[in-house]
Design an enzyme around this catalytic site. Structure first.
Site, PDB file in Angstrom:
ATOM      1  N   ASP A   3      -7.930   2.811   7.896  1.00  0.00           N
ATOM      2  CA  ASP A   3      -7.145   3.284   6.779  1.00  0.00           C
ATOM      3  C   ASP A   3      -8.057   3.102   5.575  1.00  0.00           C
ATOM      4  OD1 ASP A   3      -4.895   3.968   5.252  1.00  0.00           O
ATOM      5  OD2 ASP A   3      -4.573   1.847   4.818  1.00  0.00           O
ATOM      6  N   ASP A  21      -3.477  -1.602   6.862  1.00  0.00           N
ATOM      7  CA  ASP A  21      -2.489  -2.523   6.311  1.00  0.00           C
ATOM      8  C   ASP A  21      -1.323  -1.682   5.816  1.00  0.00           C
ATOM      9  OD1 ASP A  21      -3.368  -1.342   4.028  1.00  0.00           O
ATOM     10  OD2 ASP A  21      -3.512  -3.175   2.877  1.00  0.00           O
TER      11      ASP A  21
END
Lengths: 66, 803
Positions: free
Chosen positions: B512, B699
């Site tokens: 990410d 996250d």
């Protein structure tokens, strides 16, 4: 060697006592937090008892904490 | 007096703004404080004689939110008897118990401080904080103190406490854990006793032993073994029985058979005073196997806390608008159609539509993107997100199980439910292995029963003991435990048993962007001067204009500026910018549109990332370029992973330009931008359908379904707690370089596991014919088995890092 006839049953009884103590300690939640206790031991509250490290507070609040 | 240099707040460690002059006397010296909140908390700590907190703490405290009287009034909702019924356990008429979730616990000193402070209150009978779960158990006498007073006392020292109802599942887990502990305890004590007597018995075989003493030792061993097999060993018998009833052969079937047979045979030998006893083998098996099982269980429970963590995102109370004003109610009592007031800084308590007001909403927990989004009347807001700027009135349109948050939680649970399929397969394969073992043992028994019936039982036992899948079943867990230990020392937490094994086989790693490859906060990457003024002065001006804003853009502009100019903010427009006055002149800082209101001809300055403009009434002054900087180590980590043969992908919800820029800088060829969680999941599924093994690093809650869908998921410790709870591995530190190390470690672990399994099978295959032929006495089999297990353990210990 006859003493073994007393010692071995005694060992068995002691083992039973140890197990009982362990079971009690689990029931009272002593194993719920395995990390906290390791840290808590470092937080000893003996600072006021060590002369040089007595916090210099004028209002006398420091003498004893419990 | 504060000096010219920026000082750090003694309580929370944040820089003290220049114009602030607050101090608290701690240990005889005035210490600087950054805000009223910290001052209040530090004063409360000192007044209660708890100054030692500052000695012991290893982390700075979190800056407390200001103690607004309203926030304190909210706490009084918890005194409501009907509301209390949901989370308070009434022990006696007045003695009550409740579980509290504590926010703001950062180190062990926090535990000490809160226990000291709350425990000293009159009427509090017990207050105990669990350091690992950040939960507190409070018992109080309702006739002497009210719950809201306890909560207030906790708030006073800078923490936040919410009552919560530990779910049934959690209570069950606790029971299961305690039972496992009791079993290990009993098996451990029993094993020690039996081993001690077994040594005497073994020696007796050689040196000769008085018949009476021998029988005494045997009887004593049996008495100690009975609770071990009857209580501690129950786990294996139960699970073997369950397997058998479902017509399957699990690993527990031969274990139970070996334990059961060995015990019965030993009991018979003890009774009749002939043959051999194997009580030591029985207790040792049970003890070692139980330890392995318990470690597995702990990991499983950790993974199961996800749903619990989600509930935590939702506040417990809400402000409902009624005909006579605003009332505080419990969130559980909300109904669709209610109108709620959400003040700045509060968490939105339910999904709804804005009916009044305009504010930026921080959806970081749901989207992982750090920039708050501006929302206005008619737009949807999601429960669990944070209102960061101005008050809002919302109309609730979904509550409870229908909310987005609850939906994500269900997604997660489903993803978890899908996982054990691999484990099922392993079980079936093991079933065949076990079936083979049992057939061999039966054949051996039949053969010897026909030829030498008096030896048949002992030989069969030797076969069962020597083929006992002990080394085989230790082979994997021991290696995993050793590797997990080494990884933990480097700040990588492994929460699932399969994580390392899968990571070793990973062919692709998806990152990410925000908060993973980048820091997740904006930084000023450059300043374009539009007028001939000193750059440092321009930055001080910009920082001054943003002085009171907590917006990430403001934080970026303020970061690293030593002395922001002190000026008067005239007007602040949400999502557009601010106007202020300095030295009699007006300045404006904000978006291009905002500045064009003064200077219609202002041309946009082209740059990567976002740009903020600064101008005076007369002329544009500067353009600040802000970007989310990649971590320093990111590029080298990507290279290291590529060298290990792992293909790196980058998926982000951010816009194309930003993602392309980062991918280009880090040398990532596979990337995709503007990805919603569903898109990310689809991308992942596509890779998986090509037979690739995917590791996902991320996250944020929005990543949680994607993390759960990947074969192995790694969460950043700084990310949302939820993502950590659902991830297979968690990076505790803020350093990505442990990733290639983890991959390397995982591969070594897999190699060791293969060696171990190879050894265990090789050993079994050599020993089996010997045992079947009757060359091996059961005691030799037990020693051989232990030796083989020891070999496996020592081999696994090579994974421990040398220091």
């Amino acid at each position: 060697m006859e003493i073994l006839y007393i010692l071995i049953p005694l060992a068995v009884i002691l083992a039973a006592v140890a197990i009982a103590a362990f079971v009690l300690s689990v029931r009272s939640g002593q194993y719920d937090d395995l990390d906290g206790a390791a840290h808590r031991i470092l937080m000893d509250d003996d600072d006021p008892m060590i002369p040089n490290r007595r916090p210099a507070k004028p209002d006398g609040k420091t003498s004893k904490k419990d | 007096m504060p000096t010219a240099d920026t000082q750090a707040c003694y309580h929370c460690g944040l820089p003290v703004p220049d114009e602030v002059d607050l101090t608290v006397d701690i240990e005889g010296e005035p210490r600087p404080m950054c805000c009223m909140g910290c001052q209040a908390v530090a004063t409360a700590i000192v007044e209660n004689g708890l100054e030692q907190y500052y000695h012991h703490r290893t982390e700075k405290a979190r800056a407390p939110e200001d103690l607004v009287p309203e926030a304190l009034r909210d706490l009084q909702v918890y005194d409501n008897e009907t509301l209390q019924r949901s989370f308070v356990h009434v022990r006696d008429d007045d003695v009550r118990e409740a579980a509290l979730m504590l926010e703001g616990i950062v180190c062990a000193a926090c535990v000490w401080l809160s226990e000291r402070h709350v425990g000293a209150l009159d009427g509090v009978l017990a207050f105990h904080v669990n350091y690992s779960t950040h939960r507190a158990q409070v018992t109080w006498d309702n006739s002497r103190i009210r719950l809201s007073d306890i909560l207030k006392a906790i708030t006073e020292i800078g923490y936040h406490a919410h009552p919560f109802d530990p779910s049934r599942q959690e209570a069950l887990q606790k029971k299961e854990r305690n039972r496992a502990l009791r079993r290990i305890g009993i098996a451990g004590v029993g094993t020690m006793q039996v081993m001690m007597m077994a040594v005497a018995l073994y020696l007796g075989e050689y040196q000769g032993m008085d018949e009476g003493i021998r029988n005494l030792l045997r009887w004593a061993s049996m008495i100690v073994t009975i609770p071990v097999i009857g209580y501690a060993g129950q786990a294996f018998f139960q699970s073997a029985w369950r397997d058998l009833r479902q017509r399957r052969l699990g690993m527990d079937v031969p274990v139970s058979l070996a334990i059961g047979l060995a015990f019965l045979a030993s009991a018979w030998a003890t009774w009749s005073g002939t043959g051999h006893v194997y009580f030591d083998s029985v207790t040792m098996f049970i003890f070692f196997l139980l330890i392995g099982r318990t470690l597995e269980m702990t990991a499983r429970h950790k993974a199961g806390q996800v749903a619990e963590e989600l509930v935590k995102l939702m506040p417990a109370t809400a402000h409902r608008l009624t005909a006579d004003g605003v009332e505080s109610v419990a969130v559980a009592e909300l109904a669709v159609g209610d109108r709620l007031v959400v003040k700045p800084g509060e968490v939105i308590p339910a999904d709804g539509v804005i009916v009044e007001g305009r504010s930026s909403i921080n959806e970081a927990l749901l989207t992982g993107e750090s920039l708050p989004r501006l929302k206005q009347v008619g737009e949807q807001v999601i429960g669990g997100t944070i209102n960061s700027e101005s008050p809002l009135t919302i109309e609730v349109d979904r509550i409870g199980q229908d909310t987005v948050l609850a939906g994500i939680s269900r997604l997660l649970e489903r993803a978890h439910a899908e996982k054990p399929r691999v484990a099922e397969l392993a079980n079936r394969v093991a079933g065949w292995f076990v079936a083979g073992l049992l057939l061999v043992a039966a054949a051996v028994f039949a053969y010897w029963y026909l030829h030498r019936p008096e030896d048949a039982l002992w030989i069969t036992l030797s076969v069962l003991v020597i083929t006992c899948p002990c080394a085989l079943s230790l082979a994997t867990p021991v290696a995993l435990t050793a590797a997990t230990g080494s990884l933990t020392a480097r700040g990588v937490l492994t929460t699932r048993g399969h994580a390392l094994e899968t990571l070793a086989r990973a062919t692709d790693m998806i990152f990410d962007k925000t908060g993973t490859l980048t820091h997740g906060r904006l930084r000023v990457t450059g300043v374009t001067r539009l007028a001939d003024l000193d750059e440092a002065w321009l930055r001080r001006l910009a920082a001054g204009l943003e002085g009171f804003s907590e917006h990430p853009v403001a934080e970026a502009l303020k970061a690293g500026v030593e002395a922001p100019l002190v000026l008067e903010v005239v007007e602040a427009e949400t999502g557009r910018g601010v106007t202020g006055r300095f030295d009699g002149e007006f300045y404006r800082l904000g978006s291009l549109d905002h500045l064009r209101a003064w200077h219609p001809g202002l041309e946009p300055v082209e740059a990567e990332g976002s740009t903020i403009y600064l101008g005076s009434r007369e002329r544009p002054l500067a353009a600040f370029h802000l970007a989310d900087e990649p971590r320093r180590e990111a590029a080298s980590v990507v290279r290291a992973l590529a060298a290990q043969g792992v293909t790196v992908h980058l998926l982000s919800g951010d816009n194309r330009e930003a993602v392309a820029a980062i991918a280009g800088r880090l040398g990532i060829e596979q990337w995709a931008a503007e990805q919603l969680p569903q898109d990310k999941l689809d991308y992942l599924r596509r890779l998986q359908s090509q037979g690739r093994v995917v590791a996902m690093v991320g996250d944020g809650v929005n990543d949680a379904p994607v993390l759960a869908g990947a074969q192995v998921s790694i969460a950043m410790g700084k990310g949302a707690q939820l993502a950590q709870a659902s991830a297979d591995m968690v990076l505790l530190g803020d350093d990505l370089t442990v990733l290639p190390f983890s991959v390397e470690m995982a591969r070594r672990t897999l190699k060791i596991i293969r060696q171990n399994i190879g050894w265990a099978i090789g050993y079994n295959l050599t020993a089996l014919p010997l045992a079947a032929a009757g060359y091996i006495q059961p005691w030799m089999a037990a020693i051989g088995m232990s030796g083989s297990s020891l070999f496996v353990v020592l081999n696994a210990l090579r994974l421990k890092e040398k220091r």
